[in-house]
Design an enzyme around this catalytic site. Sequence first.
Site, mmCIF file in Angstrom:
data_model
loop_
_atom_site.group_PDB
_atom_site.id
_atom_site.type_symbol
_atom_site.label_atom_id
_atom_site.label_comp_id
_atom_site.label_asym_id
_atom_site.label_seq_id
_atom_site.Cartn_x
_atom_site.Cartn_y
_atom_site.Cartn_z
ATOM 1 C CG HIS A 192 -2.042 -0.999 1.100
ATOM 2 N ND1 HIS A 192 -2.869 -1.330 2.141
ATOM 3 C CD2 HIS A 192 -2.475 -1.738 0.054
ATOM 4 C CE1 HIS A 192 -3.757 -2.230 1.742
ATOM 5 N NE2 HIS A 192 -3.517 -2.493 0.481
ATOM 6 N NE ARG A 297 -7.300 -1.546 -5.916
ATOM 7 C CZ ARG A 297 -6.734 -0.494 -6.513
ATOM 8 N NH1 ARG A 297 -7.269 0.715 -6.381
ATOM 9 N NH2 ARG A 297 -5.647 -0.640 -7.246
ATOM 10 N NE ARG A 333 -11.210 -6.408 -6.439
ATOM 11 C CZ ARG A 333 -9.945 -6.113 -6.125
ATOM 12 N NH1 ARG A 333 -8.956 -6.638 -6.834
ATOM 13 N NH2 ARG A 333 -9.670 -5.296 -5.128
ATOM 14 C CD GLU A 431 -7.188 -12.055 -8.067
ATOM 15 O OE1 GLU A 431 -6.419 -11.162 -7.660
ATOM 16 O OE2 GLU A 431 -8.406 -12.046 -7.851
ATOM 17 C CG ASP A 455 -3.190 -11.419 -5.173
ATOM 18 O OD1 ASP A 455 -2.256 -11.266 -4.363
ATOM 19 O OD2 ASP A 455 -4.370 -11.160 -4.896
ATOM 20 N NE ARG A 465 -0.298 -8.731 -3.485
ATOM 21 C CZ ARG A 465 -1.068 -7.652 -3.446
ATOM 22 N NH1 ARG A 465 -0.536 -6.479 -3.652
ATOM 23 N NH2 ARG A 465 -2.348 -7.747 -3.203
ATOM 24 C CB CYS A 502 -6.953 -4.276 -13.081
ATOM 25 S SG CYS A 502 -7.316 -5.834 -12.237
#
Length: 572
Positions: A192, A297, A333, A431, A455, A465, A502
């Site tokens: 983030h 999101r 999504r 993903e 992902d 990650r 994306c």
Amino acid sequence: MPEQKIKGTPLSQGISYGRSFLYEAIPFTKRSVEIRKEDVEKELVRFKKALKKTKESLEKLKESVKRRLGDEKAGIIEAHILMLEDPMFVDNIETTIKEGNSAEDAVFLTTMKIKSMFEEIPDPYLRERAADVEDVGSRLYRNLIGAKDLFLLDVREPLIVVAKDLAPSELIAISENNVVGLVLSQGGPTSHTAIIAKSLNLPTVSGIEMSLIPENCFLIVDGTKGEVVVNPSQSTLACARAKIEKLRREQREALSLKDLPAVTLDGLKVELWGNIAHPNEAGDVLSFGGSGIGLFRTEFLFMNRNDPPNEDEQFEAYRKTLSDMSPYPVVIRTMDAGGDKEIPYLNIPKEDNPFLGYRALRIGLTEEHLLLTQIRALLRSSSFGNLYIMFPMVSSIWEVRKAKDLIQKATCQLEKEGINYGTFKVGIMIEIPSAAIMAEELAKEVDFFSLGTNDLTQYALAVDRGNAKVSRWYDHLHPAVLRLVAMTSQATKKQGIELGICGEMASDPLALPFLLGLGLDELSMSPSAIPKIKRLVRKFRADTARRIAQKVLSMREANEIRKYLEEAISQL
């Protein structure tokens, strides 16, 4: 001290230079300092001064967050301010000081006491507030011991903040000061903090030990190469300044093209869309020249509250977004909770491997009422624009069919209730490696795919990650990841469905020729990245990109691929 170059991991592209500012994390712990009776009053005065300073800092932070992220996120900071005014908190600290403890120890002991009380509350939402108590206590503690407050920096010359890590709230807080770059010890390219640094255009490099950077030395941060130069020579600094000026020219050129289509020199058009987390961000996509939203999101509608949003609340959010973007497509999504996105009222159990656990569509197919409510809201909003419904974390065909059954159930309910809905498309995120391997079969079930390369990279390479220790192994240009992407592209072409992306790869200039060469229909990214990618698209030829993609797929090492793509981009 002579010039020294330190290699790290690039998190946010760009180049900047300035003085180093070392931001040390202060351990929040009991110092076991006893005070004499005659010093109690002095400790109480110290505490009240620190309390006042902490409140002032949080008030400024609240206004900053309100301007940038809106009232909802600012409400989190407001709750922290109210905690500093809570008699249970303040009186407890003063009582503990009067019992012979230093102000620091009194803050620590009271914070831990109240935190443990929250942790024992049965209600999951209130239990999660324990983290807020600790956040407030540690801020107060930092001010007591005289630690630097990033938000209250008052400097005139550009600063490079050097830290072990920064919370997203801290990053937002410092960005209004004269901070021009970041050097971090921890954090991966899709953390983030990295995503916010990109949105703020702050060049950032991670994987660099703080001990290697002296306080108040001159630094150059190259967020594109992942390099930090300590005490650069005059010639190195001149070179950096020339690169910065070149980047500024490119940015100006990119913004001048924002209203033009993203089309190659030989006529191949690709759609450039934006990723958003709130309906108010739709305008950003349009202002940067985007032609759709490739990822809304929706889990952020579910966060920072004690119960899920009802159908009408969700409908309004989706309706506004679709209306504002009409006639452009909007890919919404369904809730992707779990993993690194905690939603307390869902009662998701603590897991050893949350990214491999109970998350995303797995929650929706278990808690059907949540997903059905969301689908009903989405269908009702479909009359107001060009809706694409997307399900995350698909690993098998049965999940897609079960999700489609819920769509069918929702349409039947709405028809019986006499509620109108429009047309829409249904798709899934690719993903998980199993979905890429099964792409041809999955493509028969849906209208579109969107590659979630963050992902996909994590799962394909077995790399967390968010773990700085293994960040050097996380690379979306790894040949295995690129072959999974190519495999997915071939399946969509065979079945005649749309394919987008994306993940962070979409905004990586190095990945662009590969993605163009595969013939993806759309690339979705942070809105601010759209002009830069559009500029590069308009400089490429599709036939050149196809040759590059085929060459890349024959390579065996990520470093080899990266070097080849860097040369291809430099020739533009």
